[in-house]
Design a protein around this motif. Structure first.
Motif, PDB file in Angstrom:
ATOM      1  N   ARG A   1       3.604 -33.210  -8.806  1.00 27.76           N
ATOM      2  CA  ARG A   1       3.182 -34.209  -9.971  1.00 27.76           C
ATOM      3  C   ARG A   1       4.913 -35.306 -10.408  1.00 27.76           C
ATOM      4  O   ARG A   1       4.449 -35.621 -11.082  1.00 27.76           O
ATOM      5  CB  ARG A   1       4.071 -32.524 -11.074  1.00 27.76           C
ATOM      6  CG  ARG A   1       2.504 -31.697 -10.840  1.00 27.76           C
ATOM      7  CD  ARG A   1       2.117 -30.147 -12.165  1.00 27.76           C
ATOM      8  NE  ARG A   1       3.333 -29.987 -12.493  1.00 27.76           N
ATOM      9  CZ  ARG A   1       3.409 -28.429 -11.560  1.00 27.76           C
ATOM     10  NH1 ARG A   1       2.684 -28.760 -10.804  1.00 27.76           N
ATOM     11  NH2 ARG A   1       4.601 -27.802 -12.539  1.00 27.76           N
ATOM     12  N   MET A   2       5.773 -34.455  -9.883  1.00 25.90           N
ATOM     13  CA  MET A   2       6.671 -35.550 -10.668  1.00 25.90           C
ATOM     14  C   MET A   2       6.659 -36.675  -9.616  1.00 25.90           C
ATOM     15  O   MET A   2       6.998 -38.122 -10.073  1.00 25.90           O
ATOM     16  CB  MET A   2       7.911 -35.328 -10.265  1.00 25.90           C
ATOM     17  CG  MET A   2       8.733 -34.367 -10.589  1.00 25.90           C
ATOM     18  SD  MET A   2       8.925 -34.558 -12.390  1.00 25.90           S
ATOM     19  CE  MET A   2       6.798 -32.978 -13.296  1.00 25.90           C
ATOM     20  N   GLU A   3       6.239 -36.752  -7.974  1.00 22.85           N
ATOM     21  CA  GLU A   3       5.796 -38.152  -7.773  1.00 22.85           C
ATOM     22  C   GLU A   3       4.278 -38.878  -8.264  1.00 22.85           C
ATOM     23  O   GLU A   3       4.637 -40.747  -8.724  1.00 22.85           O
ATOM     24  CB  GLU A   3       5.559 -37.435  -6.250  1.00 22.85           C
ATOM     25  CG  GLU A   3       5.938 -37.029  -4.614  1.00 22.85           C
ATOM     26  CD  GLU A   3       7.042 -38.782  -4.259  1.00 22.85           C
ATOM     27  OE1 GLU A   3       6.150 -39.470  -3.892  1.00 22.85           O
ATOM     28  OE2 GLU A   3       7.935 -38.468  -4.338  1.00 22.85           O
ATOM     29  N   LYS A   4       3.827 -37.896  -8.953  1.00 24.21           N
ATOM     30  CA  LYS A   4       2.892 -38.423  -9.285  1.00 24.21           C
ATOM     31  C   LYS A   4       2.988 -39.638 -10.899  1.00 24.21           C
ATOM     32  O   LYS A   4       2.296 -40.287 -10.921  1.00 24.21           O
ATOM     33  CB  LYS A   4       1.194 -37.794 -10.083  1.00 24.21           C
ATOM     34  CG  LYS A   4       0.563 -37.084  -8.505  1.00 24.21           C
ATOM     35  CD  LYS A   4      -0.178 -36.046  -8.560  1.00 24.21           C
ATOM     36  CE  LYS A   4      -1.343 -35.654  -8.083  1.00 24.21           C
ATOM     37  NZ  LYS A   4      -2.521 -34.964  -8.119  1.00 24.21           N
ATOM     38  N   SER A   5       4.208 -39.146 -11.721  1.00 26.25           N
ATOM     39  CA  SER A   5       4.649 -39.386 -12.879  1.00 26.25           C
ATOM     40  C   SER A   5       5.478 -40.567 -12.221  1.00 26.25           C
ATOM     41  O   SER A   5       5.589 -41.579 -13.286  1.00 26.25           O
ATOM     42  CB  SER A   5       6.182 -38.151 -13.321  1.00 26.25           C
ATOM     43  OG  SER A   5       6.418 -38.485 -12.601  1.00 26.25           O
ATOM     44  N   GLN A   6       5.842 -40.344 -11.169  1.00 23.75           N
ATOM     45  CA  GLN A   6       6.202 -42.232 -11.068  1.00 23.75           C
ATOM     46  C   GLN A   6       5.390 -43.068 -10.366  1.00 23.75           C
ATOM     47  O   GLN A   6       5.627 -44.537 -10.531  1.00 23.75           O
ATOM     48  CB  GLN A   6       7.405 -42.092  -9.614  1.00 23.75           C
ATOM     49  CG  GLN A   6       8.652 -41.240  -9.971  1.00 23.75           C
ATOM     50  CD  GLN A   6       9.215 -41.447 -11.289  1.00 23.75           C
ATOM     51  OE1 GLN A   6      10.271 -42.714 -10.644  1.00 23.75           O
ATOM     52  NE2 GLN A   6       9.612 -39.945 -11.897  1.00 23.75           N
ATOM     53  N   GLN A   7       3.828 -43.288 -10.978  1.00 28.79           N
ATOM     54  CA  GLN A   7       2.942 -43.845 -10.195  1.00 28.79           C
ATOM     55  C   GLN A   7       2.189 -43.727 -11.666  1.00 28.79           C
ATOM     56  O   GLN A   7       1.311 -44.647 -12.092  1.00 28.79           O
ATOM     57  CB  GLN A   7       1.971 -43.331  -8.608  1.00 28.79           C
ATOM     58  CG  GLN A   7       2.563 -43.037  -8.151  1.00 28.79           C
ATOM     59  CD  GLN A   7       1.972 -41.970  -6.404  1.00 28.79           C
ATOM     60  OE1 GLN A   7       1.114 -42.152  -7.340  1.00 28.79           O
ATOM     61  NE2 GLN A   7       3.060 -41.409  -5.897  1.00 28.79           N
TER      62      GLN A   7
ATOM     63  N   VAL B   1       8.965 -32.984 -22.392  1.00 28.15           N
ATOM     64  CA  VAL B   1       8.356 -31.409 -21.957  1.00 28.15           C
ATOM     65  C   VAL B   1       7.600 -31.503 -20.610  1.00 28.15           C
ATOM     66  O   VAL B   1       8.177 -30.602 -19.609  1.00 28.15           O
ATOM     67  CB  VAL B   1       7.816 -30.613 -23.413  1.00 28.15           C
ATOM     68  CG1 VAL B   1       6.686 -31.251 -23.133  1.00 28.15           C
ATOM     69  CG2 VAL B   1       7.521 -29.202 -22.895  1.00 28.15           C
ATOM     70  N   GLU B   2       6.878 -32.443 -20.587  1.00 25.92           N
ATOM     71  CA  GLU B   2       6.431 -31.995 -19.355  1.00 25.92           C
ATOM     72  C   GLU B   2       7.123 -32.360 -17.886  1.00 25.92           C
ATOM     73  O   GLU B   2       6.246 -32.221 -16.922  1.00 25.92           O
ATOM     74  CB  GLU B   2       4.712 -32.876 -20.152  1.00 25.92           C
ATOM     75  CG  GLU B   2       5.232 -34.913 -20.024  1.00 25.92           C
ATOM     76  CD  GLU B   2       5.678 -35.195 -20.950  1.00 25.92           C
ATOM     77  OE1 GLU B   2       5.591 -36.516 -21.066  1.00 25.92           O
ATOM     78  OE2 GLU B   2       6.012 -34.641 -22.444  1.00 25.92           O
ATOM     79  N   LEU B   3       7.799 -32.853 -17.780  1.00 22.26           N
ATOM     80  CA  LEU B   3       9.212 -33.445 -17.014  1.00 22.26           C
ATOM     81  C   LEU B   3       9.527 -32.269 -17.131  1.00 22.26           C
ATOM     82  O   LEU B   3      10.540 -32.501 -16.391  1.00 22.26           O
ATOM     83  CB  LEU B   3      10.148 -34.233 -17.198  1.00 22.26           C
ATOM     84  CG  LEU B   3       9.382 -35.953 -16.927  1.00 22.26           C
ATOM     85  CD1 LEU B   3       9.795 -36.850 -17.533  1.00 22.26           C
ATOM     86  CD2 LEU B   3       8.277 -35.622 -15.412  1.00 22.26           C
TER      87      LEU B   3
ATOM     88  N   LEU C   1      12.754 -31.297 -14.202  1.00 21.89           N
ATOM     89  CA  LEU C   1      13.891 -30.342 -14.135  1.00 21.89           C
ATOM     90  C   LEU C   1      13.077 -28.863 -13.518  1.00 21.89           C
ATOM     91  O   LEU C   1      12.167 -29.058 -14.548  1.00 21.89           O
ATOM     92  CB  LEU C   1      14.544 -30.868 -15.951  1.00 21.89           C
ATOM     93  CG  LEU C   1      15.545 -29.455 -15.571  1.00 21.89           C
ATOM     94  CD1 LEU C   1      16.915 -29.165 -14.183  1.00 21.89           C
ATOM     95  CD2 LEU C   1      16.193 -29.627 -17.216  1.00 21.89           C
ATOM     96  N   LEU C   2      13.578 -28.964 -12.747  1.00 19.86           N
ATOM     97  CA  LEU C   2      12.987 -27.283 -12.475  1.00 19.86           C
ATOM     98  C   LEU C   2      13.874 -26.651 -12.423  1.00 19.86           C
ATOM     99  O   LEU C   2      14.719 -26.753 -10.887  1.00 19.86           O
ATOM    100  CB  LEU C   2      11.507 -27.299 -10.881  1.00 19.86           C
ATOM    101  CG  LEU C   2      11.592 -25.864 -10.337  1.00 19.86           C
ATOM    102  CD1 LEU C   2      10.060 -25.236 -11.815  1.00 19.86           C
ATOM    103  CD2 LEU C   2      10.519 -25.952  -9.519  1.00 19.86           C
ATOM    104  N   THR C   3      14.214 -24.586 -12.876  1.00 21.34           N
ATOM    105  CA  THR C   3      14.847 -24.470 -12.958  1.00 21.34           C
ATOM    106  C   THR C   3      13.787 -22.778 -12.345  1.00 21.34           C
ATOM    107  O   THR C   3      12.977 -22.466 -12.710  1.00 21.34           O
ATOM    108  CB  THR C   3      15.774 -24.331 -13.961  1.00 21.34           C
ATOM    109  OG1 THR C   3      14.369 -23.724 -15.027  1.00 21.34           O
ATOM    110  CG2 THR C   3      16.297 -25.456 -14.119  1.00 21.34           C
TER     111      THR C   3
END
Length: 443
Positions: free
Chosen positions: A411-417, A375-377, A347-349
């Motif tokens: 970063r979110m792409e990496k988190s999915q990996q 929090v890291e997301l 989540l980015l605002t």
């Protein structure tokens, strides 16, 4: 009745517009020996201004044939990949050979830009699309002008919008990314919450909200106060009109685009009047470059579409009067929407310091609703010195906002990996949200 009078006024002005066009062409013709005289320049400029003020502004073209990537031009083609009577999903397909020459050899994230359904066409986000095309496979929602949808196609409301977003995310495949610009914030968050609760494979990997009224109670603007101060019945009585013939949607009840445009322009009427005075002076002075920039802006700004009665009124009711989403009371098809069930969607605002449409805090409210996210997301960013439009377009968007969104998506792409999420340096944690601000903001 107002819509009919508006159309009648347009057709009544047609002979004068044709005369103005003829005068403009005559007095600017290189074959006219008096074309360089002061009188000719005044007649030409006045005729041109009148013709532009009284003409019909249709849906603008995308005009995105190429995009600059790593110093090379990459060819782009807009393709419709999915549609309903109410919307088409457009994919900006980049030429693969050009991408390889630009050094792009890996598959890039699929990203859906949810364009506002609030009066303007999706082409208002041309600059937004152009920026994201540097690093993503970009798709965008192109909503249909309600006056062009035959009445036999039925209704389109707030909940249909949510369903459309869910279906378009499914079209993109597993774990796409979504960016909601302004108005789509609440329905996009609702769609993501429902998909997360159902464990859908195509739920977003990240969601970015830019200048969105997630909780319109916070930092209320002139627009918010108008919705609060007027009873719901006032909007139903004063803002809804029947589409007249010869439009395909004749008989449909809509919130006309020209009414929305009049509301927007009245907020900064002096600025618009001054802009047109400058345009007139530029034409008389032969300053073609400046005049062209004026036309480019107003060709987009004055191109508007109609909203269905049910979508407009439900948005007023759900988002701006009863605040159902932030209060935890929003239901979709008889089912409660629970943002707290989102656990693995980044989540980015993003907000603008001088936003006069969605005040600071309205978009950040998404973080308080998504209680299940670690929090890291989560990440929040406030861009100094920009208003509402500057949040998603212009120089500061390209140079300061877009790079942050791009890096967040990566970063979110990496988190999915199952890789560690890299939180940017100089970030601080506040209320469970990673706060990021440039040095000029004093952070």
């Amino acid at each position: 009745m107002l819509y009919t009078l508006y159309e009648a006024g347009y057709y009544a002005a047609s002979p004068l517009r044709w005369a103005a066009l003829a005068a403009r062409d005559f007095w600017s013709s290189p074959l006219n020996p008096a074309a360089d005289s002061e009188v000719a320049k005044r007649i030409y400029a006045t005729s041109d201004l009148f013709a532009n003020l009284t003409r019909r502004y249709g849906k603008p073209e995308w005009m995105l044939d190429t995009v600059r990537i790593n110093g090379r031009d990459v060819r782009v083609r807009a393709q419709e990949v999915w549609s309903t009577p109410w919307c088409k999903l457009t994919h900006f397909s980049r030429d693969m050979s050009d991408l390889r020459r630009a050094g792009k050899t890996e598959l890039e994230p699929a990203l859906l830009i949810a364009a506002p359904l609030s009066g303007h066409y999706a082409t208002l986000l041309r600059g937004t699309v152009e920026a994201f095309l540097q690093d993503h496979e970009v798709f965008i929602t192109e909503w249909t002008n309600a006056r062009d949808v035959p009445i036999v196609e039925g209704r389109f409301d707030f909940h249909d919008y949510i369903d459309h977003i869910r279906e378009m995310l499914r079209q993109l495949g597993p774990r796409p990314h979504v960016v909601a610009v302004c108005q789509p914030g609440p329905p996009v968050l609702a769609a993501a919450a429902l998909m997360a609760e159902d464990g859908e494979e195509c739920r977003p990997a990240s969601m970015t909200f830019m200048g969105s009224p997630i909780d319109a109670r916070l930092s209320p603007t002139v627009t918010n106060r108008l919705a609060e101060d007027r009873p719901f019945a006032w909007f139903e009585t004063n803002m809804i009109y029947n589409v007249p013939p010869p439009h395909l949607g004749a008989g449909r009840r809509v919130y006309p685009g020209f009414v929305q445009l009049a509301s927007f322009m009245s907020m900064n009427l002096d600025k618009h009047q001054e802009a047109h005075r400058r345009y007139l002076a530029q034409l008389m002075a032969g300053d073609g470059d400046s005049a062209e920039k004026h036309l480019e802006f107003y060709d987009e700004y004055l191109s508007v579409l109609d909203l269905t009665e049910e979508f407009y009124l439900q948005t007023i009711d759900v988002v701006f009067q009863r605040y159902l989403l932030p209060k935890g009371e929003l239901e979709h098809r008889g089912r409660k929407v629970r943002p707290e069930r989102i656990t693995d969607i980044g989540l980015l605002t993003v907000e603008g310091e001088n936003d006069d449409i969605s005040g600071i805090g309205q978009t950040q409210a998404a973080h308080r609703l998504c209680l299940g996210l670690p929090v890291e997301l989560k990440e929040d960013y406030i861009q100094p010195h920009v208003g509402h439009y500057g949040v998603f377009n212009g120089k500061r968007f390209r140079e300061e906002i877009y790079p942050r969104v791009r890096d967040f998506v990566r970063r979110m792409e990496k988190s999915q990996q199952r890789k560690p999420v890299a939180v940017a340096a100089k970030a601080t944690e506040q209320d469970g949200v990673v706060q990021m601000r440039p040095r000029s903001a004093g952070a």
